[in-house]
Design a protein around this motif. Sequence first.
Motif, PDB file in Angstrom:
ATOM      1  N   GLN A 116       0.798  -1.222   0.000  1.00  0.00           N
ATOM      2  CA  GLN A 116       0.000   0.000   0.000  1.00  0.00           C
ATOM      3  C   GLN A 116       0.832   1.275   0.000  1.00  0.00           C
ATOM      4  O   GLN A 116       0.283   2.366   0.121  1.00  0.00           O
ATOM      5  CB  GLN A 116      -0.952   0.003   1.201  1.00  0.00           C
ATOM      6  N   GLY A 117       2.155   1.161  -0.129  1.00  0.00           N
ATOM      7  CA  GLY A 117       2.973   2.362  -0.250  1.00  0.00           C
ATOM      8  C   GLY A 117       3.835   2.638   0.971  1.00  0.00           C
ATOM      9  O   GLY A 117       3.933   1.835   1.901  1.00  0.00           O
ATOM     10  N   ILE A 118       4.460   3.807   0.953  1.00  0.00           N
ATOM     11  CA  ILE A 118       5.366   4.227   2.022  1.00  0.00           C
ATOM     12  C   ILE A 118       4.584   5.049   3.041  1.00  0.00           C
ATOM     13  O   ILE A 118       3.941   6.043   2.691  1.00  0.00           O
ATOM     14  CB  ILE A 118       6.548   5.037   1.454  1.00  0.00           C
ATOM     15  N   ALA A 119       4.664   4.625   4.294  1.00  0.00           N
ATOM     16  CA  ALA A 119       3.941   5.324   5.363  1.00  0.00           C
ATOM     17  C   ALA A 119       4.711   6.522   5.885  1.00  0.00           C
ATOM     18  O   ALA A 119       4.138   7.428   6.502  1.00  0.00           O
ATOM     19  CB  ALA A 119       3.661   4.360   6.510  1.00  0.00           C
ATOM     20  N   GLY A 120       6.009   6.571   5.671  1.00  0.00           N
ATOM     21  CA  GLY A 120       6.869   7.642   6.152  1.00  0.00           C
ATOM     22  C   GLY A 120       8.295   7.144   6.209  1.00  0.00           C
ATOM     23  O   GLY A 120       8.620   6.081   5.650  1.00  0.00           O
ATOM     24  N   TYR A 121       9.145   7.895   6.882  1.00  0.00           N
ATOM     25  CA  TYR A 121      10.569   7.561   6.919  1.00  0.00           C
ATOM     26  C   TYR A 121      11.060   7.583   8.366  1.00  0.00           C
ATOM     27  O   TYR A 121      10.755   8.499   9.125  1.00  0.00           O
ATOM     28  CB  TYR A 121      11.366   8.547   6.060  1.00  0.00           C
ATOM     29  N   ILE A 122      11.836   6.557   8.736  1.00  0.00           N
ATOM     30  CA  ILE A 122      12.360   6.451  10.083  1.00  0.00           C
ATOM     31  C   ILE A 122      13.874   6.266   9.997  1.00  0.00           C
ATOM     32  O   ILE A 122      14.440   6.065   8.911  1.00  0.00           O
ATOM     33  CB  ILE A 122      11.706   5.306  10.878  1.00  0.00           C
ATOM     34  N   TYR A 123      14.520   6.324  11.157  1.00  0.00           N
ATOM     35  CA  TYR A 123      15.979   6.197  11.204  1.00  0.00           C
ATOM     36  C   TYR A 123      16.366   4.763  11.551  1.00  0.00           C
ATOM     37  O   TYR A 123      15.805   4.173  12.477  1.00  0.00           O
ATOM     38  CB  TYR A 123      16.553   7.184  12.219  1.00  0.00           C
ATOM     39  N   PRO A 124      17.311   4.188  10.823  1.00  0.00           N
ATOM     40  CA  PRO A 124      17.670   2.779  11.044  1.00  0.00           C
ATOM     41  C   PRO A 124      18.427   2.592  12.353  1.00  0.00           C
ATOM     42  O   PRO A 124      19.065   3.521  12.870  1.00  0.00           O
ATOM     43  CB  PRO A 124      18.560   2.457   9.843  1.00  0.00           C
ATOM     44  N   LYS A 125      18.361   1.388  12.873  1.00  0.00           N
ATOM     45  CA  LYS A 125      19.069   1.075  14.099  1.00  0.00           C
ATOM     46  C   LYS A 125      20.569   1.303  13.948  1.00  0.00           C
ATOM     47  O   LYS A 125      21.242   1.715  14.897  1.00  0.00           O
ATOM     48  CB  LYS A 125      18.825  -0.385  14.486  1.00  0.00           C
ATOM     49  N   SER A 126      21.105   1.069  12.765  1.00  0.00           N
ATOM     50  CA  SER A 126      22.552   1.189  12.567  1.00  0.00           C
ATOM     51  C   SER A 126      23.034   2.609  12.791  1.00  0.00           C
ATOM     52  O   SER A 126      24.171   2.818  13.244  1.00  0.00           O
ATOM     53  CB  SER A 126      22.923   0.732  11.154  1.00  0.00           C
ATOM     54  N   LEU A 127      22.200   3.601  12.496  1.00  0.00           N
ATOM     55  CA  LEU A 127      22.617   4.994  12.676  1.00  0.00           C
ATOM     56  C   LEU A 127      22.854   5.298  14.141  1.00  0.00           C
ATOM     57  O   LEU A 127      23.889   5.845  14.533  1.00  0.00           O
ATOM     58  CB  LEU A 127      21.561   5.942  12.107  1.00  0.00           C
TER      59      LEU A 127
END
Length: 409
Positions: A116-127
């Motif tokens: 259904q698409g992209i809900a938003g953007y988050i920061y990865p655990k690796s960062l």
Amino acid sequence: MNKLLLIAAALLLGAPLLASATAYVPRPSYAGVYQTYNPTITDYLYTTNYPESYASLSNGYTSQGMPFYIEQTPQAHTIPLHRYWKGAPSTEHVYITPDQYPQDLVNVTSAGYTYQGIAGYIYPKSLVDNLAPQLLGGMVPLYRLAKFNGNNNDLQHKFTISETEKNTLMADGWSFDHVEGYVPRWTVNAQFLGGYPAFTGGHVMTRRCGPSGPCPGGASFRNGYNGYKFVNSTTKPAGKTTQVMTFDLFTPDYFAAGQTDHIAIGLHGHWNIDLGNIDNASNPANNHHALGVIIGASSCGINVRVEAFWPTGNSLSACNGQGNLLSNQTYRFRIAVTDAGMISYTVHSISPSGMVIAQVASDVVNGNTLFTAPGYGFPAADTGYFMVQATMDQADYSVYFSNLNVTWQ
């Protein structure tokens, strides 16, 4: 602030100076995620689209507030949070980050989920875990939990940023999937809505131009960012003669080639900012008066320079041969201003664990020589400080100040 005076901001941005007061009405940096729940099909819906959230209320869902915030557009290091839907018997939405957990994509694809698409953007655990653990003060983990009913093969997933709620759900039969990633720590500004950056033990500055075009210009240029921090006075203990600010700075994108922005930090001074009249057009004496530094772009490159600030002008120290600062590197700053108007600073690069690597910049300047306007010498009697953005660039960025301390020594 290197050619940026708020009383003349509009002129510097190519627009006529407004006689009327200019209010500070910034756009929230982060998008609120609405949570609704349908008990009949046991499904949690997460969306930043309010009309979609509202429409779900007519389809058996009930509103459960706005539990967390995410980035609306891609930022440096962010990864997309993908949304999938599965019909009966599971009847659920699930949100995954295959960049981190590729098996999740295999699972939803093989189980017949619909994308259904992209809900938003988050920061990865690796960062946060590896590159910049200092960001923990400005981020919170996004926990994903699941609950499966073997009697009817019903599956549901739920997000929370609350450690307490996570533990309560697990005690109620939910299983902990993983930390999906990190989402920004946010606050509710006293005058505006939620979605403004917050940093425990520090400060964060952001500029978000929005998905549809360049940052606002003219009188509304401030609406694309937030990050003012100003303390008009501090308590100066007897016998102390030097105001000292220390902090660790990390940015994934601010120190970029071609950028034109800078951050102004003033010590041993004041800035009586009225958020309802940000230009202080009727009383210029309320504007910035301090000695400090700028961090970012100037004619010397992308680095640090001493600057004197006064209500009707400013003056910079000479270039001293520094190299450019780099994104994705944490720097430890110490800035000191004495009662006599002397300023010194040092900048060290540090490792993710906080170990000092090397000194990359330093200077000592007699600030009295930079205050050249009649009636506006070094403000020896002032004890306040400020941290502000010039917002001259047409780009998004985030700057995180951790371990921020201001003391008298």
